[in-house]
Scaffold this active site. Structure first.
Site, mmCIF file in Angstrom:
data_model
loop_
_atom_site.group_PDB
_atom_site.id
_atom_site.type_symbol
_atom_site.label_atom_id
_atom_site.label_comp_id
_atom_site.label_asym_id
_atom_site.label_seq_id
_atom_site.Cartn_x
_atom_site.Cartn_y
_atom_site.Cartn_z
ATOM 1 N N LYS A 116 -34.848 -85.437 3.817
ATOM 2 C CA LYS A 116 -35.769 -84.581 4.562
ATOM 3 C C LYS A 116 -35.995 -83.227 3.893
ATOM 4 C CE LYS A 116 -35.374 -84.907 9.150
ATOM 5 N NZ LYS A 116 -34.637 -84.905 10.436
ATOM 6 N N GLU A 275 -44.405 -86.778 11.553
ATOM 7 C CA GLU A 275 -44.026 -86.023 12.740
ATOM 8 C C GLU A 275 -44.271 -84.524 12.536
ATOM 9 O OE1 GLU A 275 -40.682 -88.845 14.825
ATOM 10 O OE2 GLU A 275 -39.921 -87.089 13.760
ATOM 11 N N GLU A 288 -40.972 -84.331 9.596
ATOM 12 C CA GLU A 288 -40.461 -85.441 8.794
ATOM 13 C C GLU A 288 -41.437 -86.597 8.817
ATOM 14 O OE1 GLU A 288 -37.223 -87.890 9.979
ATOM 15 O OE2 GLU A 288 -37.671 -87.796 12.115
ATOM 16 N N ARG A 292 -41.271 -96.377 8.683
ATOM 17 C CA ARG A 292 -40.993 -97.639 9.382
ATOM 18 C C ARG A 292 -41.863 -97.695 10.635
ATOM 19 N NH1 ARG A 292 -38.449 -95.161 13.715
ATOM 20 N NH2 ARG A 292 -37.122 -93.415 13.147
#
Ligand code: ADP
Ligand code: ADP
Ligand code: MG
Length: 458
Positions: A116, A275, A288, A292
């Site tokens: 991150k 996000e 981040e 997936r």
């Protein structure tokens, strides 16, 4: 073309993937731990292979056994679901070395976004706004103090390898920093095998708003609008909705553009989520990327009419995206409530047990994702999420009214659940008005828990 998919997961997400495969005429292989012998995903798949004991490291995280099962059953692709191996670059790499298609991005993309602190640096380079913070990782407490002084308190210490809200601490003043750094770092090294930390300005009372991305192997990238996941407890999502009641059309467009730029920076392939947190003034910051499928993907499916799992399978088969930004139309409103096996009155303590009675709601606008059935024994070993109730209406009010009655119909006996808590949360004045932020639950927990439905809590 993919002929047979092994699903390296359990619970409702494994079932969701099995169902999509069945509709596409693709054969399915379930894998399961000894604790999951009687689980629904095992019963629904065409074939099932036991991959180890109840401990995740022996089964759902056991790369060797999962790959052997794929080879043994002749599966040509693996879908990792979420959690477990879904963001494990080494696993994606081993799949491709074994000539098994990993249904997701490449190992390199997972690696770039999974760190991150590094992802932050890449976003800065791509002109995507990030929260003010450290340049990459911070070496130690001394360096953390220096950076925190520069950006100003409060700050948030975050684990570079973090996920699921773990390895994160809010620090209000310098005197708290050392203790927070050491405890967050050791939590991260226990959970993720990597204790390295970075630091961000703590944005107070933000909304969490994320954008769903799809990219193909030919450089085409689209977004499918946003999800508002601001109702959280301990940095984990509780209720999600799409679209966000907070965004203006202008803000939606500029955030969507930033999300596409973020995905383009890694040439992203398959489904992913960018996000952001958004402050009260509408300033938004990348926090981040999740490389997936996400828990809350169904609400995007409801408002776009697009099946994200089928899209993932098509992209993994090497097909070109047929979707374009012009063809994606958002319609109506969707809400998701996560139903967990936990006791809200005992600090949300998770629980296990046998489902002695089950009634799932139905009717117009209700979608259920769950692995529960009557008589099923919920093992104590895994994530406490039992079911997702998703409702869809023409308007937010309608979606809310449908959720209200769906939660009223839902019966899960035999173990503690948060069903009534969700009902109380849904009926707060703040939720009804759409005016809440990520600290709402924590700040108002007492009132929410005391609230009888039909009365208003702030
Ligand atoms: P975020 O990481 O942003 O919270 P999600 O809301 O999609 O994203 O949550 C994914 C989380 O779900 C994982 O980090 C993990 O803690 C949890 N999880 C993993 N496997 C499962 C599972 N089989 N069923 C339910 N939850 C799971
Ligand atoms: P994870 O990988 O665990 O999902 P995230 O970086 O996505 O971690 O953060 C999880 C949640 O923590 C966010 O949804 C938000 O509520 C909160 N959060 C993260 N970073 C910040 C920040 N800089 N300021 C305020 N809240 C934050
Ligand atoms: Mg997150």
């Amino acid at each position: 073309m993919i002929q047979k998919v092994l699903i390296a997961n359990r619970g409702e997400i494994a079932i969701r993937i099995i169902r999509a495969c069945q509709e596409m005429g693709i054969a399915t292989v379930a894998v399961y731990s000894t604790a999951d012998k009687e689980a629904l995903h095992v019963k629904l798949a065409d074939e099932a292979v036991c991959i180890g004991s109840h401990l995740p490291k022996d089964s759902y995280l056991n790369i060797e056994n999962i790959i052997s099962s794929a080879i043994l059953t002749g599966a040509d692709a693996i879908h990792p679901g979420f959690g477990f191996l879904s963001e494990n670059a080494k696993f994606a790499e081993i799949c491709s070395q074994c000539d098994i298609k990993f249904i997701g991005p490449t190992a390199e993309m997972i690696r770039m976004m999974g760190d991150k602190a590094k992802a932050r640096e890449m976003m800065i380079a791509a002109d995507v706004p990030v929260v003010p913070g450290s340049e990459g990782k911070i070496a130690d407490v001394v360096a953390a103090k220096e950076t925190a002084k520069k950006i100003g308190y409060p700050v948030m210490l975050k684990a570079s390898a973090g996920g699921g809200g773990r390895g994160m601490r809010i620090v209000w003043e310098e005197s708290e920093l050392e203790k927070a750094f050491l405890s967050a770092s050791s939590e991260a090294s226990n959970a993720f095998g990597d204790g390295s930390m970075y630091l961000e300005k703590y944005v107070q009372n933000p909304r969490h708003i994320e954008f769903q991305i799809l990219g193909d192997a030919y450089g085409n990238i689209v977004h499918l609008g946003e999800r508002d996941c601001s109702l959280q407890r301990r940095h984990q999502k509780v209720i999600e909705e799409a679209p966000s009641p907070f965004l203006t059309q202008a803000l939606r467009e500029s955030m969507g553009e930033a999300a596409i730029n973020a995905a383009k920076a890694v040439n992203y392939e398959n489904a992913g989520t960018i996000e952001f947190i958004v402050d009260a003034k509408g300033n938004f910051y990348f926090i981040e990327m999740n490389t997936r499928i996400q828990v809350e993907h169904p609400i995007t499916e409801m408002v776009t009419g697009i099946d994200l799992i089928k899209q993932q399978l098509n992209i993994a088969s090497g097909e070109k995206l047929t979707l374009t930004m012009d063809s994606i139309k958002l319609k109506g409103h969707a809400i998701e409530c996560r139903i967990n096996a936990e006791n809200p009155h005992k600090n949300f303590r998770p629980c296990a047990g046998t489902v002695s009675q089950l009634h799932l709601p139905g009717g117009r606008g209700v979608r259920i994702e769950t692995g529960l059935y009557e008589g099923y024994k919920v093992p104590p070993t895994y994530d406490s999420m039992l079911a997702k109730i998703i409702t869809y209406g023409d308007t937010r009010e309608e979606a809310l009214a449908i959720m209200d009655r769906a939660l009223g119909e839902l019966v899960i006996e035999g173990l503690d659940t948060n069903i009534y808590f969700q009902y109380q949360l849904l009926n707060t004045k703040a939720f009804k008005e759409g005016s809440f932020d990520t600290s709402f639950i924590e700040k108002n927990l007492e009132e929410i828990l005391e609230q009888g439905v039909g009365t208003d809590a702030e």
